[in-house]
Scaffold this active site. Structure first.
Site, PDB file in Angstrom:
ATOM      1  N   LYS A  16       0.746  -1.189  -0.053  1.00  0.00           N
ATOM      2  CA  LYS A  16      -0.002   0.013  -0.036  1.00  0.00           C
ATOM      3  C   LYS A  16       0.973   1.132   0.059  1.00  0.00           C
ATOM      4  O   LYS A  16       0.487   2.231  -0.777  1.00  0.00           O
ATOM      5  CB  LYS A  16      -0.755  -0.098   1.328  1.00  0.00           C
ATOM      6  CG  LYS A  16      -1.389   1.332   1.507  1.00  0.00           C
ATOM      7  CD  LYS A  16      -2.502   1.211   2.821  1.00  0.00           C
ATOM      8  CE  LYS A  16      -1.721   1.574   4.276  1.00  0.00           C
ATOM      9  NZ  LYS A  16      -1.521   3.004   4.355  1.00  0.00           N
ATOM     10  N   ASN A  17       1.946   1.406   0.901  1.00  0.00           N
ATOM     11  CA  ASN A  17       2.605   2.626   0.976  1.00  0.00           C
ATOM     12  C   ASN A  17       3.777   2.569  -0.169  1.00  0.00           C
ATOM     13  O   ASN A  17       4.563   3.763  -0.171  1.00  0.00           O
ATOM     14  CB  ASN A  17       3.321   2.403   2.291  1.00  0.00           C
ATOM     15  CG  ASN A  17       2.620   2.634   3.472  1.00  0.00           C
ATOM     16  OD1 ASN A  17       1.470   2.918   3.544  1.00  0.00           O
ATOM     17  ND2 ASN A  17       3.113   2.456   4.787  1.00  0.00           N
ATOM     18  N   ARG A  46      -5.278  11.212   4.732  1.00  0.00           N
ATOM     19  CA  ARG A  46      -4.186  11.530   4.894  1.00  0.00           C
ATOM     20  C   ARG A  46      -3.368  11.759   3.755  1.00  0.00           C
ATOM     21  O   ARG A  46      -2.323  12.559   3.475  1.00  0.00           O
ATOM     22  CB  ARG A  46      -3.675  10.917   6.365  1.00  0.00           C
ATOM     23  CG  ARG A  46      -2.818  11.924   7.265  1.00  0.00           C
ATOM     24  CD  ARG A  46      -2.468  11.404   8.381  1.00  0.00           C
ATOM     25  NE  ARG A  46      -1.545   9.808   8.099  1.00  0.00           N
ATOM     26  CZ  ARG A  46      -0.375   9.841   7.879  1.00  0.00           C
ATOM     27  NH1 ARG A  46       0.305  10.854   8.147  1.00  0.00           N
ATOM     28  NH2 ARG A  46       0.052   8.714   7.634  1.00  0.00           N
ATOM     29  N   CYS A  54      -3.886  24.865  10.971  1.00  0.00           N
ATOM     30  CA  CYS A  54      -3.229  25.603   9.902  1.00  0.00           C
ATOM     31  C   CYS A  54      -1.822  26.141  10.372  1.00  0.00           C
ATOM     32  O   CYS A  54      -1.376  27.097   9.994  1.00  0.00           O
ATOM     33  CB  CYS A  54      -3.983  26.994   9.809  1.00  0.00           C
ATOM     34  SG  CYS A  54      -4.206  27.657   8.021  1.00  0.00           S
ATOM     35  N   ARG A  56       4.117  20.585  13.092  1.00  0.00           N
ATOM     36  CA  ARG A  56       3.757  19.219  12.660  1.00  0.00           C
ATOM     37  C   ARG A  56       2.615  19.075  11.892  1.00  0.00           C
ATOM     38  O   ARG A  56       1.643  19.896  12.377  1.00  0.00           O
ATOM     39  CB  ARG A  56       3.825  18.124  13.690  1.00  0.00           C
ATOM     40  CG  ARG A  56       5.391  18.363  14.374  1.00  0.00           C
ATOM     41  CD  ARG A  56       5.537  17.350  15.535  1.00  0.00           C
ATOM     42  NE  ARG A  56       6.455  16.076  15.188  1.00  0.00           N
ATOM     43  CZ  ARG A  56       6.647  15.196  16.123  1.00  0.00           C
ATOM     44  NH1 ARG A  56       5.923  14.957  16.896  1.00  0.00           N
ATOM     45  NH2 ARG A  56       7.526  14.498  15.684  1.00  0.00           N
ATOM     46  N   PRO A  57       2.278  18.370  10.905  1.00  0.00           N
ATOM     47  CA  PRO A  57       3.150  17.277  10.516  1.00  0.00           C
ATOM     48  C   PRO A  57       3.805  17.577   9.109  1.00  0.00           C
ATOM     49  O   PRO A  57       4.207  16.777   8.636  1.00  0.00           O
ATOM     50  CB  PRO A  57       2.037  15.962  10.518  1.00  0.00           C
ATOM     51  CG  PRO A  57       0.935  16.489  10.191  1.00  0.00           C
ATOM     52  CD  PRO A  57       1.039  18.146  10.611  1.00  0.00           C
ATOM     53  N   ASP A  88       5.972  20.400   8.176  1.00  0.00           N
ATOM     54  CA  ASP A  88       7.109  21.274   8.373  1.00  0.00           C
ATOM     55  C   ASP A  88       8.251  20.646   7.479  1.00  0.00           C
ATOM     56  O   ASP A  88       8.750  21.574   6.752  1.00  0.00           O
ATOM     57  CB  ASP A  88       7.659  21.713   9.576  1.00  0.00           C
ATOM     58  CG  ASP A  88       8.001  20.357  10.426  1.00  0.00           C
ATOM     59  OD1 ASP A  88       7.296  19.217  10.481  1.00  0.00           O
ATOM     60  OD2 ASP A  88       9.150  20.418  10.917  1.00  0.00           O
ATOM     61  N   ASP A 132       4.336   0.740  12.050  1.00  0.00           N
ATOM     62  CA  ASP A 132       3.296   0.043  11.579  1.00  0.00           C
ATOM     63  C   ASP A 132       3.298  -1.477  12.071  1.00  0.00           C
ATOM     64  O   ASP A 132       2.429  -2.086  11.847  1.00  0.00           O
ATOM     65  CB  ASP A 132       3.289  -0.062  10.121  1.00  0.00           C
ATOM     66  CG  ASP A 132       3.114   1.251   9.643  1.00  0.00           C
ATOM     67  OD1 ASP A 132       2.645   2.477  10.378  1.00  0.00           O
ATOM     68  OD2 ASP A 132       2.976   1.668   8.228  1.00  0.00           O
ATOM     69  N   ARG A 188      -8.633  -0.566   4.873  1.00  0.00           N
ATOM     70  CA  ARG A 188      -7.780   0.500   4.260  1.00  0.00           C
ATOM     71  C   ARG A 188      -6.281  -0.062   3.851  1.00  0.00           C
ATOM     72  O   ARG A 188      -5.458   0.344   3.134  1.00  0.00           O
ATOM     73  CB  ARG A 188      -7.790   1.580   5.276  1.00  0.00           C
ATOM     74  CG  ARG A 188      -8.697   2.377   5.652  1.00  0.00           C
ATOM     75  CD  ARG A 188      -8.584   3.558   6.437  1.00  0.00           C
ATOM     76  NE  ARG A 188      -7.387   4.213   6.062  1.00  0.00           N
ATOM     77  CZ  ARG A 188      -6.481   5.096   6.670  1.00  0.00           C
ATOM     78  NH1 ARG A 188      -6.952   5.514   7.955  1.00  0.00           N
ATOM     79  NH2 ARG A 188      -5.620   5.635   6.253  1.00  0.00           N
TER      80      ARG A 188
HETATM   81  C1  UD1 Z   1       4.598   6.873   6.263  1.00  0.00           C
HETATM   82  C2  UD1 Z   1       3.646   5.564   6.125  1.00  0.00           C
HETATM   83  C3  UD1 Z   1       3.219   5.019   7.283  1.00  0.00           C
HETATM   84  C4  UD1 Z   1       4.161   4.840   8.426  1.00  0.00           C
HETATM   85  C5  UD1 Z   1       5.157   6.068   8.547  1.00  0.00           C
HETATM   86  C6  UD1 Z   1       6.355   5.751   9.279  1.00  0.00           C
HETATM   87  C7  UD1 Z   1       2.762   5.785   3.797  1.00  0.00           C
HETATM   88  C8  UD1 Z   1       1.481   6.096   3.052  1.00  0.00           C
HETATM   89  N1  UD1 Z   1       2.381   5.859   5.199  1.00  0.00           N
HETATM   90  O1  UD1 Z   1       3.630   7.720   6.938  1.00  0.00           O
HETATM   91  O2  UD1 Z   1       2.210   4.047   7.371  1.00  0.00           O
HETATM   92  O3  UD1 Z   1       3.614   4.795   9.655  1.00  0.00           O
HETATM   93  O4  UD1 Z   1       5.788   6.492   7.171  1.00  0.00           O
HETATM   94  O5  UD1 Z   1       6.930   4.623   8.880  1.00  0.00           O
HETATM   95  O6  UD1 Z   1       3.785   5.627   3.432  1.00  0.00           O
HETATM   96  N2  UD1 Z   1       6.610  14.390  10.699  1.00  0.00           N
HETATM   97  C9  UD1 Z   1       7.061  15.940  10.882  1.00  0.00           C
HETATM   98  N3  UD1 Z   1       7.002  16.707   9.977  1.00  0.00           N
HETATM   99  C10 UD1 Z   1       6.823  16.258   8.711  1.00  0.00           C
HETATM  100  C11 UD1 Z   1       6.555  15.108   8.350  1.00  0.00           C
HETATM  101  C12 UD1 Z   1       6.552  14.191   9.322  1.00  0.00           C
HETATM  102  O7  UD1 Z   1       7.061  16.024  12.135  1.00  0.00           O
HETATM  103  O8  UD1 Z   1       6.754  17.260   7.840  1.00  0.00           O
HETATM  104  C13 UD1 Z   1       6.605  13.604  11.784  1.00  0.00           C
HETATM  105  C14 UD1 Z   1       5.211  12.795  11.835  1.00  0.00           C
HETATM  106  O9  UD1 Z   1       4.249  13.681  12.573  1.00  0.00           O
HETATM  107  C15 UD1 Z   1       5.691  11.651  12.497  1.00  0.00           C
HETATM  108  C16 UD1 Z   1       6.852  11.077  12.006  1.00  0.00           C
HETATM  109  O10 UD1 Z   1       7.598  12.423  11.565  1.00  0.00           O
HETATM  110  O11 UD1 Z   1       5.687  11.641  13.918  1.00  0.00           O
HETATM  111  C17 UD1 Z   1       7.143  10.223  10.834  1.00  0.00           C
HETATM  112  O12 UD1 Z   1       6.328  10.645   9.931  1.00  0.00           O
HETATM  113  P1  UD1 Z   1       6.483  10.146   8.275  1.00  0.00           P
HETATM  114  O13 UD1 Z   1       7.845   9.385   8.121  1.00  0.00           O
HETATM  115  O14 UD1 Z   1       6.302  11.385   7.557  1.00  0.00           O
HETATM  116  O15 UD1 Z   1       5.299   9.503   8.128  1.00  0.00           O
HETATM  117  P2  UD1 Z   1       4.116   9.270   6.977  1.00  0.00           P
HETATM  118  O16 UD1 Z   1       5.099   9.658   5.507  1.00  0.00           O
HETATM  119  O17 UD1 Z   1       3.194  10.131   7.110  1.00  0.00           O
END
Ligand code: UD1
Length: 417
Positions: free
Chosen positions: A24-25, A93, A117, A122-123, A125, A305, A396
């Protein structure tokens, strides 16, 4: 309308073999990659799960043509708009995985922010910082995040955390930006390697995928290709955890053991033997669980996960274990559901302490996708009939979860409440 639930009569060993679905990812970002060219892009091995169906609908809303034939999705034509219906965007998301590709192609994206906004917070940035370094302007108007870029240029980007989604977004933008981009401290997940491989098959110039530093030399355009996701290592890990807990002999195909190293290590124990081969692995378990601890972290360490499934197994262990969650905040909603089945878990901050023991049948509610999987695994171990509510969360990410586990001997069925 009556509510659906999964009914599980636990206590059966699991035996047989399964071939896991495409990840999926990987498929979700590949659908975003597909809009980077007007040529046809075919994505093979796409599972039938609701997140992918919704992402495909979103592409159609944005102007692309999307056709599904079995497990193959063809995306053709061009995207004409940078904003889709708010309801669909909000329903997933994953819409943020479109940010980089949409900005590259249309120069303007409007997207509802998941958590209000606060652009700097997070999330998003890390996504936005990278895009701005490549020349984008971003600002917030009400609850809508707006990104604009007449053109994007290469940049040196140091990511403060190896975010999976941000790495994918920036990789897509950088592939069509002018000049060279260097992504430092980027994510190293197998899905990133699959996305980079797909972009390269379409003409992108990328090196370093699978390491913390990727270099991307922008090209003028990308062309069509047939793309294939990697196998779903979380589905593979979910089957592994169920086999380790319930006992039996299960072989899982479709995911290389290299992509599963930390998960295999976490579940391998004096009661559970796991043998790797080139195309998968075999789990032979006595159905007992050795108390072990785990800390979630970015790849190649233990995946967040798999945390709910691991925690579920530890509830039955022969001792005391600790599970620490460092990737997402508040990812322990399943702990109080497991407690309804008699689990002895104390959650403090980002750490759960579990005293292993015997659990009893009951009714529990899935609170998210992997939590739902973890609860089902616990119920597969417990003697007697249990029910897991909210199975739509599980849909999902798992194509036919019930069919997958019945095929290896679980007594599990979808039912009305
Ligand atoms: C992806 C996966 C999800 C998995 C996660 C971590 C997909 C569709 N989803 O989610 O299943 O659990 O990787 O392996 O691939 N963060 C920030 N700022 C940002 C971006 C992220 O603070 O701009 C934080 C997030 O809040 C979280 C952490 O970084 O605490 C990890 O997030 P991220 O690696 O971005 O996960 P996703 O890409 O959303």
């Amino acid at each position: 309308m009556s509510e659906k639930c999964i009914v599980i009569n636990g206590g059966h060993e699991l035996n047989g073999s399964v071939e896991v679905q495409g990840a999926k990812n990987a498929v979700l970002p590949l659908l975003a990659v597909a809009i980077l060219t007007e040529d046809d892009v075919v994505i093979e091995d796409c599972p039938h799960i609701s997140d992918i169906d919704n992402m495909a609908k979103m592409l159609e809303e944005l102007g692309a043509r999307v056709e599904r034939e079995g497990t193959r999705i063809r995306v053709s034509g061009s995207v004409t708009r940078g904003c889709a219906e708010t309801a669909l965007y909000k329903s997933m998301r994953s819409s943020m995985f479109m940010l980089g590709a949409l900005l590259s192609v249309t120069g303007e994206v409007d997207m509802p922010t998941p958590g209000g906004c606060d652009i700097g917070a997070r999330p998003l940035d890390i996504h936005l910082d990278g895009l701005m370094r490549m020349g984008a302007r971003t600002y917030c108007d009400g609850e809508i995040l707006k990104c604009r870029a007449e053109s994007l240029h290469g940049a040196n980007i140091v990511m403060r955390y190896p975010s999976v989604g941000a790495t994918e977004n920036l990789l897509m933008c950088a592939s069509l930006a002018e000049g060279e981009t260097v992504l430092i401290n980027c994510a190293r997940e197998p899905e990133i390697v699959a996305i980079a491989g797909a972009l390269k098959a379409m003409g992108a110039r990328i090196s370093g995928e699978g390491t913390s530093v990727m270099r991307i030399e922008g090209v003028k355009s990308l062309h069509g290709a047939t793309l294939r996701p990697c196998g779903d290592r979380i589905v593979a890990g979910t089957v592994l955890s169920a086999a380790a807990l319930c006992g039996g002999d299960v072989t899982v195909y479709g995911v290389g053991a290299n992509d599963m190293r930390s998960v295999i290590q976490a579940f391998r124990s004096k009661y559970c033997r796991i043998d790797e081969n080139g195309i998968g692995f075999r789990v032979r378990s006595e159905g007992r669980v050795q108390a072990k601890s785990a800390i979630t972290a970015p790849f190649p360490l233990f995946p967040t996960d798999m945390q709910p499934q691991f925690l579920a197994c530890q509830c039955f262990s022969d001792g005391i274990s600790r599970v620490q969650e460092t990737v997402f905040e508040n990812r322990f909603a399943h702990a109080s559901e497991l407690a309804k089945l008699g689990a002895n878990i104390a959650v403090q901050g980002n750490c759960a302490t579990v005293v292993g023991g015997k659990l009893h049948a009951g009714v529990v509610r899935a609170t998210d996708l992997r939590a739902g999987a973890g609860l089902c695994i616990a119920c597969m171990k417990i003697d007697g009939e249990s029910k897991v509510l909210n199975p739509r969360y599980i849909d999902r990410g798992y194509e036919n979860f019930v069919g997958l586990f019945s095929s290896i001997g679980a007594d599990i069925a979808l039912s009305e409440l």
